[in-house]
Design a protein around this motif. Structure first.
Motif, PDB file in Angstrom:
ATOM      1  N   ILE A 182       0.843  -1.198   0.000  1.00  0.00           N
ATOM      2  CA  ILE A 182       0.000   0.000   0.000  1.00  0.00           C
ATOM      3  C   ILE A 182       0.881   1.251   0.000  1.00  0.00           C
ATOM      4  CG2 ILE A 182      -1.619   1.372   1.379  1.00  0.00           C
ATOM      5  CD1 ILE A 182      -2.824  -1.311   2.351  1.00  0.00           C
ATOM      6  N   LEU A 183       1.865   1.278   0.900  1.00  0.00           N
ATOM      7  CA  LEU A 183       2.745   2.447   0.994  1.00  0.00           C
ATOM      8  C   LEU A 183       3.539   2.652  -0.292  1.00  0.00           C
ATOM      9  CD1 LEU A 183       4.072   2.042   4.661  1.00  0.00           C
ATOM     10  CD2 LEU A 183       2.319   3.624   3.827  1.00  0.00           C
ATOM     11  N   ARG A 184       4.013   1.554  -0.878  1.00  0.00           N
ATOM     12  CA  ARG A 184       4.768   1.668  -2.120  1.00  0.00           C
ATOM     13  C   ARG A 184       3.878   2.216  -3.241  1.00  0.00           C
ATOM     14  NH1 ARG A 184       9.463  -0.625  -3.979  1.00  0.00           N
ATOM     15  NH2 ARG A 184      10.130  -0.224  -1.854  1.00  0.00           N
ATOM     16  N   ALA A 185       2.635   1.750  -3.304  1.00  0.00           N
ATOM     17  CA  ALA A 185       1.703   2.232  -4.328  1.00  0.00           C
ATOM     18  C   ALA A 185       1.390   3.714  -4.153  1.00  0.00           C
ATOM     19  CB  ALA A 185       0.411   1.418  -4.287  1.00  0.00           C
ATOM     20  N   MET A 186       1.456   4.194  -2.912  1.00  0.00           N
ATOM     21  CA  MET A 186       1.159   5.600  -2.641  1.00  0.00           C
ATOM     22  C   MET A 186       2.357   6.504  -2.890  1.00  0.00           C
ATOM     23  SD  MET A 186      -1.228   5.314   0.754  1.00  0.00           S
ATOM     24  CE  MET A 186      -1.618   7.066   0.759  1.00  0.00           C
ATOM     25  N   GLY A 187       3.507   5.921  -3.221  1.00  0.00           N
ATOM     26  CA  GLY A 187       4.656   6.744  -3.576  1.00  0.00           C
ATOM     27  C   GLY A 187       5.755   6.813  -2.547  1.00  0.00           C
ATOM     28  N   PHE A 188       5.632   6.094  -1.422  1.00  0.00           N
ATOM     29  CA  PHE A 188       6.708   6.080  -0.432  1.00  0.00           C
ATOM     30  C   PHE A 188       7.793   5.105  -0.892  1.00  0.00           C
ATOM     31  CE2 PHE A 188       2.919   7.371   1.908  1.00  0.00           C
ATOM     32  CZ  PHE A 188       3.377   8.508   2.567  1.00  0.00           C
TER      33      PHE A 188
END
Length: 522
Positions: free
Chosen positions: A321-327
């Motif tokens: 989820i975090l990776r998909a959000m750009g983190f």
């Protein structure tokens, strides 16, 4: 002002002093500190309130490090209408035993103060259950700043540390509270009838267990604001807990922004949710046994539960989820969690995505920190670090008191960014990925996440708890469209103090004491 600087203001102690002058000095300092905190909260909410709505393809993780848009609202739990001080003569004493973990107990304390106000009772310092999970007997005095608690609520209720002694038939003995079990989510009427009657008969009542024993939705904004005064002003952890928390925050922030995550992939929550099929036979046996011993029997089918988002997110899902959000993998993450069930094989995929994972032991491995962060103390430190983090993400905010209370506190603490995964909407996306359908995965996750609330003011809709979202009762606007939302005058605490002083000086017993003292001095 740095956020850790604001934390230091909240952690400062009032100056000491003897007699009436000392008490007045403490009250004056308390008033000043509360006013400074309110102004600081307004400032932090304003400077961070510039994030607009984004399209999924325009997600910029950098923007999420700032506070959410305040829309002109600021936190305020001061009374907006006539709020008389507690009378000297009360109807008796209220004693409660708060069960559950730290945050369930915290909500219970708020309810206890409100119940005492409703019944015009004197509250005995709440007892904290040394429950079987924590094996912790710290008690209220071991976790919270007692003097601050009593002084902050001086305008609302009378509080004593223990039941007083009475003299009867030539003997001195303590009042015994009549033990009473209140209904779950009891209405105000139960306290003003059943509980009050027993209090007047026996002089004191003892409500145990006391968790979720007062309805959350009450059609009286002043009562709701009292809950906020307890939760966000009066309940301050002891100085050693505040110092430990601040030390961790300072070390984390020394390298820039950091995010905190409440990773609820733990045995009790997995057993409660009935999500056991992803574990090996031995682990499944442990979860089944725990469920049988602690929860009501119920048929739970893993695939059905998973499909509707009833399972806690796995560590890997959190990372995706975090990776998909750009983190990216430079993001520093503080994990607030108990022992993760299933061990390192579940953590490894998350750690591969985000290697900069920390907890209170890894940030500071000193013996003092490890010794002082066991049981409820450890939960208190995690609570403060999550409160002060730039972003907070709960992975299972259903029946999680820790996550729900933090969401509410961060909202009140300047609309600080929260990332709340919509597990129901995300479930089919993750199931598709597991079945090999990965095209458009990150875009689909982003679309779901951008429909969630990032910590700004929003309408409370059931089943969202008042402790998760106290807007609008505990917020106000300087220039409101609705007069009911107007902020109280800046001198509201001075007015309350004046009323309290007038109440004391006009009390016949107090006047008699003063006259007696005056005659003695002459």
């Amino acid at each position: 002002m740095r956020r850790s600087g604001l934390h230091r203001q909240l952690g400062k102690q009032g100056a000491g002093g003897g007699g009436a002058k000392g008490i007045y000095a403490k009250l004056t300092i308390a008033v000043v500190v509360l006013l400074i905190c309110t102004l600081s909260l307004l400032f932090s909410a304003t400077i961070g309130g510039n994030r607009g709505s984004l399209e999924p393809s325009e997600v910029n993780a950098e923007e999420l490090w700032e506070s959410a848009k305040s829309s002109g609202w600021r936190p305020s739990s001061a009374p907006r209408s006539d709020w008389p001080p507690p009378p000297r003569e009360t109807n008796g004493y209220l004693r409660v035993r708060c069960n559950g973990g730290l945050n369930q107990q915290r909500s219970a304390i708020c309810n206890a103060v409100l119940a005492a106000r409703i019944m015009n009772a004197t509250l005995v310092l709440p007892e904290l259950d040394a429950n079987s999970f924590w094996h912790d007997e710290s008690g209220f005095q071991g976790i919270y700043d007692v003097e601050h608690f009593i002084q902050t609520l001086k305008y609302d209720v009378q509080i004593v540390e223990s039941l007083p002694e009475i003299r009867k038939n030539g003997k001195t003995k303590k009042i015994k509270g009549y033990q009473l079990r209140s209904p779950r989510d009891a209405p105000i009427e139960w306290y003003t009838t059943v509980a009050l009657k027993k209090m007047q008969e026996h002089g004191a009542i003892y409500l145990t267990p006391f968790s979720h024993r007062l309805a959350e939705e009450i059609d009286n904004p002043e009562y709701q604001r009292l809950r906020c005064r307890v939760n966000y002003h009066a309940l301050r952890f002891k100085p050693n807990i505040m110092q430990l928390s601040e030390s961790i925050v300072d070390k984390l922030r020394a390298q820039g922004h950091f995010m905190s995550i409440h990773l609820r992939f733990e045995m009790d929550m997995l057993a409660f949710a009935g999500c056991i099929d992803i574990f090996n036979p031995e682990e499944q046996s442990i979860l089944k046994k725990y469920r049988k011993e602690n929860f009501a029997e119920k048929r739970l089918v893993y695939k059905e539960r998973r499909a509707i988002g009833k399972c806690p997110l796995t560590p890997e899902e959190v990372g995706l989820i975090l990776r998909a959000m750009g983190f990216d993998n430079s993001t520093r993450i503080y994990l607030a969690a108990g022992e993760l069930f299933g061990g390192e094989r579940f953590m490894k995929p998350f750690r591969d995505l985000f290697p900069r994972l920390e907890n209170h032991s890894s940030v500071d491995s000193s013996e003092e920190l490890i010794t002082n962060t066991q049981g409820l103390l450890g939960s208190a430190v995690d609570y403060m670090v999550c409160l002060l983090s730039d972003i907070f993400m709960p992975t299972y905010d259903g029946p999680s008191n820790f996550a729900n209370n933090l969401l509410g506190h961060r909202l009140y603490y300047g609309f600080r960014t929260t990332i709340r995964p919509d597990r129901k909407a995300l479930a089919p996306i993750f199931i598709d990925r597991e079945n090999g359908r990965t095209d458009g995965f990150e875009e689909a996750v982003r679309r779901v996440m951008l429909k969630t609330n990032f910590g700004g003011p929003h309408k409370r809709v059931s089943p969202e708890s008042f402790y998760t979202n106290s807007w609008p009762e505990c917020f106000c606007q300087v220039s409101p469209k609705n007069p009911a939302d107007k902020c109280p005058p800046d001198n509201v605490l001075e007015v309350l103090h004046s009323r309290l002083e007038n109440k004391v000086t006009s009390d016949p017993e107090t006047l008699a004491e003063k006259n007696s003292t005056s005659r003695t001095e002459r």
